[in-house]
Design a protein around this motif. Structure first.
Motif, PDB file in Angstrom:
ATOM      1  N   LEU A  29      44.424  43.647  48.796  1.00  0.00           N
ATOM      2  CA  LEU A  29      44.478  42.326  48.480  1.00  0.00           C
ATOM      3  C   LEU A  29      44.939  42.126  46.908  1.00  0.00           C
ATOM      4  O   LEU A  29      45.845  41.110  46.639  1.00  0.00           O
ATOM      5  CB  LEU A  29      43.078  41.582  48.696  1.00  0.00           C
ATOM      6  CG  LEU A  29      42.749  41.140  49.905  1.00  0.00           C
ATOM      7  CD1 LEU A  29      41.227  40.750  49.882  1.00  0.00           C
ATOM      8  CD2 LEU A  29      43.527  40.169  50.477  1.00  0.00           C
ATOM      9  N   THR A  30      44.528  43.032  46.064  1.00  0.00           N
ATOM     10  CA  THR A  30      45.131  42.894  44.631  1.00  0.00           C
ATOM     11  C   THR A  30      46.685  43.310  44.529  1.00  0.00           C
ATOM     12  O   THR A  30      47.342  42.623  43.939  1.00  0.00           O
ATOM     13  CB  THR A  30      44.146  43.515  43.729  1.00  0.00           C
ATOM     14  OG1 THR A  30      44.333  44.880  44.277  1.00  0.00           O
ATOM     15  CG2 THR A  30      42.957  43.223  43.331  1.00  0.00           C
TER      16      THR A  30
ATOM     17  N   ALA B 218      48.559  42.753  46.968  1.00  0.00           N
ATOM     18  CA  ALA B 218      49.235  41.565  47.613  1.00  0.00           C
ATOM     19  C   ALA B 218      49.387  40.369  46.511  1.00  0.00           C
ATOM     20  O   ALA B 218      50.573  39.947  46.414  1.00  0.00           O
ATOM     21  CB  ALA B 218      48.511  41.025  48.918  1.00  0.00           C
ATOM     22  N   LEU B 219      48.332  40.238  45.669  1.00  0.00           N
ATOM     23  CA  LEU B 219      48.500  39.282  44.818  1.00  0.00           C
ATOM     24  C   LEU B 219      49.516  39.711  43.683  1.00  0.00           C
ATOM     25  O   LEU B 219      50.572  38.740  43.209  1.00  0.00           O
ATOM     26  CB  LEU B 219      46.961  39.326  43.983  1.00  0.00           C
ATOM     27  CG  LEU B 219      46.869  38.349  42.790  1.00  0.00           C
ATOM     28  CD1 LEU B 219      46.898  36.936  43.323  1.00  0.00           C
ATOM     29  CD2 LEU B 219      45.719  38.795  41.873  1.00  0.00           C
TER      30      LEU B 219
ATOM     31  N   SER C 190      53.134  37.665  43.243  1.00  0.00           N
ATOM     32  CA  SER C 190      53.409  36.708  41.987  1.00  0.00           C
ATOM     33  C   SER C 190      54.746  37.435  41.386  1.00  0.00           C
ATOM     34  O   SER C 190      55.647  36.508  40.735  1.00  0.00           O
ATOM     35  CB  SER C 190      52.306  37.585  40.899  1.00  0.00           C
ATOM     36  OG  SER C 190      50.976  37.055  41.328  1.00  0.00           O
TER      37      SER C 190
ATOM     38  N   VAL D 278      49.384  30.653  47.592  1.00  0.00           N
ATOM     39  CA  VAL D 278      48.981  31.973  48.050  1.00  0.00           C
ATOM     40  C   VAL D 278      48.184  32.834  46.811  1.00  0.00           C
ATOM     41  O   VAL D 278      47.186  33.520  47.199  1.00  0.00           O
ATOM     42  CB  VAL D 278      50.116  32.878  48.476  1.00  0.00           C
ATOM     43  CG1 VAL D 278      49.751  34.327  48.551  1.00  0.00           C
ATOM     44  CG2 VAL D 278      50.752  32.205  49.418  1.00  0.00           C
ATOM     45  N   ASP D 279      48.445  32.787  45.589  1.00  0.00           N
ATOM     46  CA  ASP D 279      47.717  33.492  44.394  1.00  0.00           C
ATOM     47  C   ASP D 279      46.466  32.855  44.428  1.00  0.00           C
ATOM     48  O   ASP D 279      45.204  33.717  44.255  1.00  0.00           O
ATOM     49  CB  ASP D 279      48.432  33.482  43.300  1.00  0.00           C
ATOM     50  CG  ASP D 279      49.655  34.421  42.939  1.00  0.00           C
ATOM     51  OD1 ASP D 279      49.698  35.161  43.939  1.00  0.00           O
ATOM     52  OD2 ASP D 279      50.374  34.244  42.087  1.00  0.00           O
TER      53      ASP D 279
ATOM     54  N   LEU E 186      44.722  31.330  46.701  1.00  0.00           N
ATOM     55  CA  LEU E 186      43.905  31.773  48.120  1.00  0.00           C
ATOM     56  C   LEU E 186      43.598  33.374  47.947  1.00  0.00           C
ATOM     57  O   LEU E 186      42.326  33.531  48.190  1.00  0.00           O
ATOM     58  CB  LEU E 186      44.837  31.681  49.203  1.00  0.00           C
ATOM     59  CG  LEU E 186      44.325  32.268  50.387  1.00  0.00           C
ATOM     60  CD1 LEU E 186      43.731  31.056  51.162  1.00  0.00           C
ATOM     61  CD2 LEU E 186      45.569  32.633  51.472  1.00  0.00           C
ATOM     62  N   LEU E 187      44.285  34.097  47.241  1.00  0.00           N
ATOM     63  CA  LEU E 187      44.020  35.659  47.204  1.00  0.00           C
ATOM     64  C   LEU E 187      42.950  35.677  46.084  1.00  0.00           C
ATOM     65  O   LEU E 187      41.928  36.663  46.351  1.00  0.00           O
ATOM     66  CB  LEU E 187      45.293  36.386  46.632  1.00  0.00           C
ATOM     67  CG  LEU E 187      46.275  36.438  47.876  1.00  0.00           C
ATOM     68  CD1 LEU E 187      47.608  37.326  47.455  1.00  0.00           C
ATOM     69  CD2 LEU E 187      45.585  37.592  49.023  1.00  0.00           C
TER      70      LEU E 187
ATOM     71  N   VAL F  67      39.463  34.523  47.661  1.00  0.00           N
ATOM     72  CA  VAL F  67      39.132  35.761  48.468  1.00  0.00           C
ATOM     73  C   VAL F  67      38.550  37.118  47.807  1.00  0.00           C
ATOM     74  O   VAL F  67      37.340  37.610  48.023  1.00  0.00           O
ATOM     75  CB  VAL F  67      40.179  36.198  49.650  1.00  0.00           C
ATOM     76  CG1 VAL F  67      39.739  37.293  50.524  1.00  0.00           C
ATOM     77  CG2 VAL F  67      40.575  35.061  50.514  1.00  0.00           C
ATOM     78  N   LEU F  68      39.331  37.310  46.912  1.00  0.00           N
ATOM     79  CA  LEU F  68      38.819  38.392  45.751  1.00  0.00           C
ATOM     80  C   LEU F  68      37.399  38.231  45.220  1.00  0.00           C
ATOM     81  O   LEU F  68      36.782  39.266  45.130  1.00  0.00           O
ATOM     82  CB  LEU F  68      40.072  38.882  44.728  1.00  0.00           C
ATOM     83  CG  LEU F  68      41.186  39.604  45.336  1.00  0.00           C
ATOM     84  CD1 LEU F  68      42.378  39.822  44.455  1.00  0.00           C
ATOM     85  CD2 LEU F  68      40.587  41.056  45.784  1.00  0.00           C
TER      86      LEU F  68
ATOM     87  N   ARG G 282      35.745  37.568  52.024  1.00  0.00           N
ATOM     88  CA  ARG G 282      36.536  39.041  52.219  1.00  0.00           C
ATOM     89  C   ARG G 282      36.049  39.751  53.653  1.00  0.00           C
ATOM     90  O   ARG G 282      36.558  39.853  54.498  1.00  0.00           O
ATOM     91  CB  ARG G 282      36.312  39.944  51.261  1.00  0.00           C
ATOM     92  CG  ARG G 282      37.311  39.769  50.040  1.00  0.00           C
ATOM     93  CD  ARG G 282      37.582  41.303  49.418  1.00  0.00           C
ATOM     94  NE  ARG G 282      36.346  41.894  48.979  1.00  0.00           N
ATOM     95  CZ  ARG G 282      35.536  41.869  47.878  1.00  0.00           C
ATOM     96  NH1 ARG G 282      36.006  40.828  47.181  1.00  0.00           N
ATOM     97  NH2 ARG G 282      34.693  42.546  47.524  1.00  0.00           N
TER      98      ARG G 282
END
Lengths: 234, 432
Positions: free
Chosen positions: A167-168, A170-171, A175, A211-212, A214-215, A218-219, A225
């Motif tokens: 996930l990180t 993806a972040l 970005s 999206v950021d 959201l991530l 979730v993080l 998660r």
């Protein structure tokens, strides 16, 4: 025969301290004891190094031969325009990109990215000799190469040095994509019209922002998660 | 099974387990295990070399080199000179590069009365390695002491032809359950420690009497393996408690099971699967007898032919999948490495293997003092523990690549408290 006063285990005669708790071995009755042969040798072994240069030599020779033969063809046979520069530049660019893969695998990833950026810049510089107007090189080509190189370095730093998970990562990637689009639009606007006005990159930035968020949410929420994992497992 | 080309050159597919080990290969890590036998007399290196040269052709999957294909790696016969016998080193189980050592994936060492064999796990498991070591040892004793040793048990006849069953991938013969049970996937406690410099492997050997350990195990109505497993879990729990973690995690031990016990096969290649006995401290505080009971129940439930068959089938399903088979090797390597690092390696807190009580031909008995087994360098910073017994000597060998020996200390102190006399040997601290 000595025992460790802390652990209660019998210690081999060659040991000077207990390997479990590092308590020194002192046997008052055997202060001047004979050194007993250790069950382990004292010599350390080293791993035989292996030559892995074959692929590097092959790549270098193929790319080198292609560049040289095209150069000769251009000089002696098809002499109209300096077309061989495109091939020579491409060979050089490929070779630089192959360095960490087949020639020197211990090369730092940051240096590799920097060299890739420099090689791409050089290739564009070579290509500029084939065009009548060279303003695109300094106005657009080189700034984009610098932008992409800096963002690639930044992404690598984030992935390697900040907390890393699917996930990180993806972040970071999302970005960086946002920043890249923003940078591209700014550079293109500056080159084409001289006026900087955000349009399509603003849409991308909005999506990236959503999206950021959201991530990051979730993080920061373990329960979310786990829920995601449960529902999306395959 | 060996595959024959038109030109009669033989090659071997990697077995189901062996596929994974080469993908984990790093500059500083190889899946190498070590088996050694300590003889009562000093080793003569020249005779040992003769014995190795005579025996190696009998083990075609060990006299082999690993090669890359487009989709899978494979083994091919290696006719280069070697493997050569060499003096032992302080830091065993060093990485084994596939192109080094004349492409051999085995090493033979000698030191004092010790003959040691190091082999890459992609060639075979401990049972296969032990066959090779014992056959070399028997051949060496025949050359040196002029004794006749009848081939039996782990000792094979170097003059005979290899039985095709010895070279088979036995997993594929038994991976025929009609369902694939899911793999266990749970993040477990990992030992935190200071990593040793490159190529350092810390070894602590505990030597004790089989009868004393058996007596201690009987007090908890457990077998030796169950008891020692419980002792290791208790040591890991103690270590976790002392680290004062914010969030405790389950402690699980990765334990290889020799599948030959359940599925008849003479294979000298890998034929093991993993079970993961453990306890979860988040459920409450466990007393030692409770840990023993937990391990006992887990092992008795999972060490069952049906359960193991399901486990093998799950593992084989991935390899058999037609879509996976056509994926190029470099993509498979990447995916397997990611899966192992992110999931498989986190499934267990430590490794423990018990090779059991070794039997040797009667004519070899007077020359042998004891056996040692090391699971080799751990993939991540943790401790691996291997157990083997011969006669009344039980050896517990710990191998780790971290400086701290806390787990080993808690482990052996528990044995001492249970009335077992433990003698410690180590390469950690010795007179320079």
């Amino acid at each position: 025969m000595s025992y460790c006063v802390n652990c209660g285990v019998e210690l081999d005669g060659a040991l000077t301290e207990c390997p479990l708790c590092n308590t020194p071995v002192i046997n008052p009755r055997e202060l001047s004891r004979q050194k007993k042969q250790s069950p382990y040798p004292e010599e350390k072994g080293t791993v035989e190094s292996v030559r892995r240069k074959d692929l590097g030599i092959l790549t270098t020779s193929i790319l080198g031969a292609t560049a040289v033969s095209c150069g000769i063809l251009n000089l002696l046979v098809f002499t109209g325009a300096p077309w061989s520069l495109t091939v020579i530049g491409a060979c050089l660019l490929l070779w630089v990109m192959m360095i960490p893969l087949v020639i020197y695998s211990r090369q730092s990833v940051y240096l590799s990215l920097l060299l890739d950026g420099v090689a791409t810049g050089l290739y564009l510089f070579i290509l500029s000799f084939l065009t009548a107007d060279r303003s695109w090189l300094w106005g657009l080509g080189i700034p984009i190469v610098i932008l992409v190189t800096v963002l690639a370095e930044l992404l690598t730093i984030c992935i390697r040095h900040l907390p890393s998970s699917f996930l990180t990562n993806a972040l970071y990637v999302v970005s960086v994509i946002g920043l890249l689009c923003l940078g591209l639009e700014l550079l293109i606007d500056r080159y084409v019209s001289g006026n900087i006005a955000l349009s399509w990159s603003a849409v991308v930035l909005t999506v990236v922002g959503v999206v950021d968020v959201l991530l990051i949410t979730v993080l920061s929420r373990r329960r979310l998660r786990n829920e995601g994992r449960r529902r999306l497992h395959f | 099974m060996p595959m024959e080309h038109k030109n009669t050159e033989v090659w071997y597919r990697l077995d189901l387990s062996a596929i994974v080990y080469p993908t984990l290969q790093r500059r500083d890590f190889s899946s190498v295990y070590r088996l050694s036998v300590v003889l009562k007399e000093e080793i003569d290196p020249e005779m040992m070399q003769q014995a190795v040269d005579l025996v190696m052709p009998r083990f075609p999957t060990y006299k082999a080199a690993i090669r890359k294909g487009v989709f899978w790696r494979y083994l091919e016969p290696n006719n280069r000179p070697g493997p050569f016998v060499q003096p032992d080193v302080k830091n065993p189980c060093q990485p084994m590069h596939f192109k080094g050592n004349n492409r051999y994936l085995v090493r033979f060492y000698y030191y004092g009365g010790r003959i040691a064999l190091e082999a890459h796990h992609s060639l075979g498991d401990g049972t296969g390695g032990m066959c090779l070591l014992m056959t070399v040892t028997a051949q060496y004793l025949q050359l040196k002491e002029r004794v006749h040793i009848r081939p039996e048990g782990f000792v094979l006849d170097p003059g005979s032809k290899p039985d095709p069953e010895e070279l088979e991938d036995a997993y594929m013969r038994y991976a025929n359950a009609r369902v694939c049970p899911p793999r266990p996937q749970e993040k477990t406690y990992r030992v935190r420690g200071t990593k040793e410099p490159f190529y350092t492997l810390n070894i602590v050997d505990g030597i004790m009497s089989v009868s004393q350990v058996m007596q201690a195990a009987k007090r908890y109505q457990a077998t030796i393996t169950e008891y020692l497993n419980a002792v290791l879990i208790a040591a890991m729990l103690q270590k976790q408690e002392q680290e004062h973690r914010r969030r405790q995690l389950p402690v699980k031990i990765a334990m290889p099971v020799n599948l030959r016990r359940f599925f008849p096969s003479k294979t000298l290649r890998n034929f093991i699967t993993m079970i993961y006995p453990g306890v979860d401290p988040r459920l409450g505080e466990y007393t030692f007898p409770e840990i023993v009971r937990q391990v006992q129940h887990y092992m008795r439930y999972h060490l069952d032919e049906k359960q193991l068959r399901g486990d093998i089938t799950t593992n084989a399903a991935t390899q058999r999948h037609p879509l996976i088979r056509v994926v190029p090797l470099f993509i498979k390597d990447f995916v397997v490495r990611q899966f192992y690092t992110k999931v498989q390696d986190k499934n267990s807190s430590a490794g423990l293997t018990n090779m059991g009580a070794l039997q040797v031909p009667d004519s070899m008995t007077p020359y042998i003092e004891r056996f040692d087994i090391y699971m080799g360098q751990p993939f991540s910073s943790r401790t691996n523990c291997a157990i083997i017994s011969y006669g009344d000597v039980l050896t517990i060998n710990f191998a780790s690549s971290i400086i701290e020996a806390d787990v080993e200390r808690y482990f052996f102190r528990r044995l001492v408290r249970d009335g077992i006399h433990v003698k410690i040997e180590s390469n950690r601290s010795q007179e320079e």
